[in-house]
Design a protein around this motif. Sequence first.
Motif, PDB file in Angstrom:
ATOM      1  N   THR A 163       0.834  -1.186   0.000  1.00 18.74           N
ATOM      2  CA  THR A 163       0.000   0.000   0.000  1.00 18.74           C
ATOM      3  C   THR A 163       0.876   1.246   0.000  1.00 18.74           C
ATOM      4  O   THR A 163       1.725   1.431   0.869  1.00 18.74           O
ATOM      5  CB  THR A 163      -0.977   0.026   1.191  1.00 18.74           C
ATOM      6  OG1 THR A 163      -1.701   1.254   1.196  1.00 18.74           O
ATOM      7  CG2 THR A 163      -0.257  -0.124   2.521  1.00 18.74           C
ATOM      8  N   PHE A 172      -5.216  -1.367  -2.741  1.00 15.98           N
ATOM      9  CA  PHE A 172      -5.714  -2.443  -1.883  1.00 15.98           C
ATOM     10  C   PHE A 172      -6.534  -1.940  -0.692  1.00 15.98           C
ATOM     11  O   PHE A 172      -7.548  -2.530  -0.340  1.00 15.98           O
ATOM     12  CB  PHE A 172      -4.546  -3.287  -1.367  1.00 15.98           C
ATOM     13  CG  PHE A 172      -3.858  -4.103  -2.432  1.00 15.98           C
ATOM     14  CD1 PHE A 172      -4.522  -4.476  -3.586  1.00 15.98           C
ATOM     15  CD2 PHE A 172      -2.544  -4.509  -2.260  1.00 15.98           C
ATOM     16  CE1 PHE A 172      -3.897  -5.247  -4.554  1.00 15.98           C
ATOM     17  CE2 PHE A 172      -1.895  -5.281  -3.232  1.00 15.98           C
ATOM     18  CZ  PHE A 172      -2.587  -5.647  -4.375  1.00 15.98           C
ATOM     19  N   THR A 175      -9.982  -0.701  -1.602  1.00 16.85           N
ATOM     20  CA  THR A 175     -10.778  -1.872  -1.977  1.00 16.85           C
ATOM     21  C   THR A 175     -11.247  -2.622  -0.739  1.00 16.85           C
ATOM     22  O   THR A 175     -12.400  -3.078  -0.661  1.00 16.85           O
ATOM     23  CB  THR A 175      -9.959  -2.807  -2.881  1.00 16.85           C
ATOM     24  OG1 THR A 175      -9.542  -2.094  -4.055  1.00 16.85           O
ATOM     25  CG2 THR A 175     -10.782  -4.016  -3.309  1.00 16.85           C
ATOM     26  N   THR A 176     -10.379  -2.745   0.268  1.00 16.49           N
ATOM     27  CA  THR A 176     -10.749  -3.406   1.517  1.00 16.49           C
ATOM     28  C   THR A 176     -11.843  -2.625   2.240  1.00 16.49           C
ATOM     29  O   THR A 176     -12.779  -3.210   2.803  1.00 16.49           O
ATOM     30  CB  THR A 176      -9.512  -3.554   2.418  1.00 16.49           C
ATOM     31  OG1 THR A 176      -8.483  -4.248   1.708  1.00 16.49           O
ATOM     32  CG2 THR A 176      -9.843  -4.331   3.677  1.00 16.49           C
ATOM     33  N   LEU A 261      -8.283 -10.272  -3.315  1.00 14.20           N
ATOM     34  CA  LEU A 261      -7.461  -9.731  -2.239  1.00 14.20           C
ATOM     35  C   LEU A 261      -7.214 -10.738  -1.121  1.00 14.20           C
ATOM     36  O   LEU A 261      -6.347 -10.522  -0.278  1.00 14.20           O
ATOM     37  CB  LEU A 261      -8.136  -8.491  -1.640  1.00 14.20           C
ATOM     38  CG  LEU A 261      -7.683  -7.121  -2.135  1.00 14.20           C
ATOM     39  CD1 LEU A 261      -8.431  -6.033  -1.395  1.00 14.20           C
ATOM     40  CD2 LEU A 261      -6.186  -6.953  -1.969  1.00 14.20           C
ATOM     41  N   LEU A 265      -4.246 -10.472   1.720  1.00 13.60           N
ATOM     42  CA  LEU A 265      -4.585 -10.158   3.103  1.00 13.60           C
ATOM     43  C   LEU A 265      -4.293 -11.310   4.055  1.00 13.60           C
ATOM     44  O   LEU A 265      -4.309 -11.125   5.271  1.00 13.60           O
ATOM     45  CB  LEU A 265      -6.055  -9.745   3.195  1.00 13.60           C
ATOM     46  CG  LEU A 265      -6.405  -8.431   2.492  1.00 13.60           C
ATOM     47  CD1 LEU A 265      -7.916  -8.208   2.467  1.00 13.60           C
ATOM     48  CD2 LEU A 265      -5.709  -7.252   3.161  1.00 13.60           C
TER      49      LEU A 265
END
Length: 301
Positions: A163, A172, A175-176, A261, A265
């Motif tokens: 990130t 990312f 998006t999370t 993802l 993650l």
Amino acid sequence: MRVFVTGASGFIGSAVVPELLSAGHTVVGLARSDEAAATVAGLGAEVVRGSVDDLDVLRAATADADAVVHLAFRHDIAFTGDFEGATASDRAAIEAFGNVLAGTDKALTIASGTALLSPGRLATEETPAGESEHAGGRAANATLTLALAERGVRSSVVRLTPTVHDAGDNGFIPTTVAIARDKGVSAYVGDGSQRWPAVHRLDAARLFRLAIEEVPAGTSLHAVAEEGVPLREVAELIGERLGVPVESVAPEAAMEHFGFLGGFLSADLPASSAITRERFGWEPTEIGLLEDMAKHYFDSK
């Protein structure tokens, strides 16, 4: 120097261009659309029209430059399943730069990543790009770039964290956040102890400038401000700001919950920039990931 920048209108490029200009360099930015051209011109750079696949354009702009900063990548096809095609495009561009710059001792630096260098162990600048079984085409392209040192190119690689944060980030972490908003729960995988390194894009931009100004040929640099932010802390902040519960997702359910993802993650990806700081005096000065998230990442509904 006259610096040719690909990806000049992008999230990182739009920070690198002003950084180079403020240091007295002339910047020529590649732009594949009218919108990108307007952005590059608005930043104060000259515009070259074309895409990263237009190899003749890349060669001509490189021949007219004193240094090249390569930030462009075909995310448009990578994120739709053709990652192999995106890395092949990237490799062709790097080969084009290398063929023009060979024997000149001019600088070429490219963007790469720390994410898959050594999952579960602290990645350093000395960790080879292809050491991990998870390393793919982008790692091979980084290795190719460093090998150009043997052909008289002052080549370097700036490894970015998973990130790179600031207002305007569309990677990312946003998006999370979107997944948590959509599902009504902010999740982390397992016990959430997985660590992600992070860097502010303005700190990263300064490192790209240092790379072309003073870094020796064949050098890997780490644009890492924070070695590892626990992903449970990220999930807790998202839950707090969205007003949704924070819950654990079993590792085997990560892909179902997070989509593509899920694998990222689930991974512990700590990285260090100690060598970069010691050798080149780079010191991050911008705010950290969690503070930046609280400031910029929850405006949209």
